[in-house]
Design an enzyme around this catalytic site. Structure first.
Site, PDB file in Angstrom:
ATOM      1  CB  CYS A 113      -0.968  -0.002   1.182  1.00  6.73           C
ATOM      2  SG  CYS A 113      -2.169  -1.353   1.126  1.00  6.73           S
ATOM      3  CG  HIS A 255      -3.131   3.655   2.065  1.00  5.11           C
ATOM      4  ND1 HIS A 255      -3.748   3.181   0.927  1.00  5.11           N
ATOM      5  CD2 HIS A 255      -3.081   2.614   2.930  1.00  5.11           C
ATOM      6  CE1 HIS A 255      -4.048   1.898   1.102  1.00  5.11           C
ATOM      7  NE2 HIS A 255      -3.662   1.539   2.306  1.00  5.11           N
ATOM      8  CG  ASN A 285      -6.654  -0.683   1.375  1.00  2.96           C
ATOM      9  OD1 ASN A 285      -5.951  -0.352   0.432  1.00  2.96           O
ATOM     10  ND2 ASN A 285      -6.146  -1.041   2.553  1.00  2.96           N
TER      11      ASN A 285
END
Length: 342
Positions: A113, A255, A285
């Site tokens: 990520c 994020h 996500n």
């Protein structure tokens, strides 16, 4: 006299059309819409269709970013992803070829990520040394291809999509110039976010792997603590490098891991709700695609405007984390987020 800096010149975002809602998941898993929303802030996420891969998403987002930049050329293509089309070769060269950029340097970056921020730092370095003049930087993920369909936690959190940014060589003092990228890692906790099987360690051990070891795993409780602490610390370092205080941050583009994580980081930094950018409710996500997808959508919607002091931050497997600053330029973003029911 300082050398060239990487300057944001255009953005693009593309989501696969298939929408999977919380109610869709609840129809086959032991979960509910309220359970998912309360813990993650997510209402729905996108999924790739049969035969669609990360490279397909990357091509679409990359094409939009190039169009937004006003030029279809780039001498370098960098793809941040956890879900490459194949273990070998890298996906970026094929993406480059499909975009008419054969001959350009092209490589993948793997930092889960945090992938986009690691790739941003690499791209900025290439520009600073004169190795590259125009970089197409893409974050793209087909996370649904590595999730256990029976794991209600990961199935609820992750989505598929792509975001892209074109960087050009410019002056360090102009709007859009990427500030110092603060990066970090802690491999002592690599097992908190991982896919156990498929790599050389599992294969060299001999014998077949447990089928469950081919799926993505995450220890959510421990990851939460690390994510909040590491993103906050990296953000403070990036702000110090830019000479900004938290009060001067106009937009926080963190994020989109989990709404609770983003809020906890923002609260520790002192960034109020009205200055936080968010799209997790609609897309979930999207890992390495998260930050560029968010930036493109918010720019296109007019919520991220020229002159905004913008703080980027991310956390991912590895463990890895990073942060950077940029004064937002007057820039175009094209997005394609048309949806259809699952």
């Amino acid at each position: 006299m300082s050398g060239p800096a990487a300057v944001i010149a255009g953005l693009g975002a593309w989501l696969p059309p298939r929408v999977v809602t919380n109610d869709d998941l609840a129809a086959r898993l032991d979960t509910t819409d309220s359970w998912i929303r309360e813990r993650t802030g997510i209402r729905e996420r996108r999924r790739v269709g049969a035969g669609m891969a990360t490279g397909d998403l990357a091509v679409e987002a990359g094409r939009l970013a190039l169009k937004a930049s006003g030029s279809d050329s780039a001498d370098t293509v960098v793809l941040a992803t956890t879900t490459p089309d194949r273990p070998c070769p890298a996906t970026a060269p094929e993406v480059a070829a499909r975009l008419g950029l054969s001959g350009a340097a092209a490589f993948d970056v793997s930092a889960v990520c945090t992938g986009f921020l690691y790739a941003l730092a690499a791209a900025a370095g290439l520009v600073a040394t004169g190795t590259a003049e125009r970089v197409l930087l893409i974050g793209a993920e087909a996370y649904s291809t590595i999730l256990d369909p029976d794991d209600r936690t990961t199935a609820a959190i992750f989505g598929d999509g792509a975001g892209a940014v074109v960087l050009r060589a410019g002056r360090p003092d102009e709007p859009g110039a990427v500030g110092r990228c603060v990066l970090g890692s802690d491999g002592d906790h690599s097992d908190l976010i991982c896919i156990p099987a498929g790599g050389s360690r599992q294969r060299s051990a001999g014998g077949p792997a447990d089928p469950q070891d081919h799926y993505f795993r995450m220890d959510g409780r421990k990851v939460y603590r690390h994510a909040v602490e590491r993103m906050t610390a990296a953000a403070h370092q990036a702000l110090a490098a830019a000479g900004w205080t938290a009060d001067e941050v106009d937009r926080l583009a963190a994020h989109q891991a989990n709404a609770r994580i983003t809020d906890a980081v923002a609260e520790r930094l002192g960034v109020p709700p009205q200055r936080r950018l968010a799209n997790i409710g609609r897309v979930g996500n999207t890992a390495a695609a998260s930050v560029p997808l968010l930036l493109a959508e918010e720019t296109a919607a007019g919520r991220l405007r020229a002159g905004d002091r913008t703080l980027l931050a991310a956390f991912g497997g590895g463990l890895t984390w990073g942060a950077a600053t940029v004064v937002w330029p007057r820039v175009t973003a094209y997005v394609n987020t048309e949806a259809e029911a699952a």
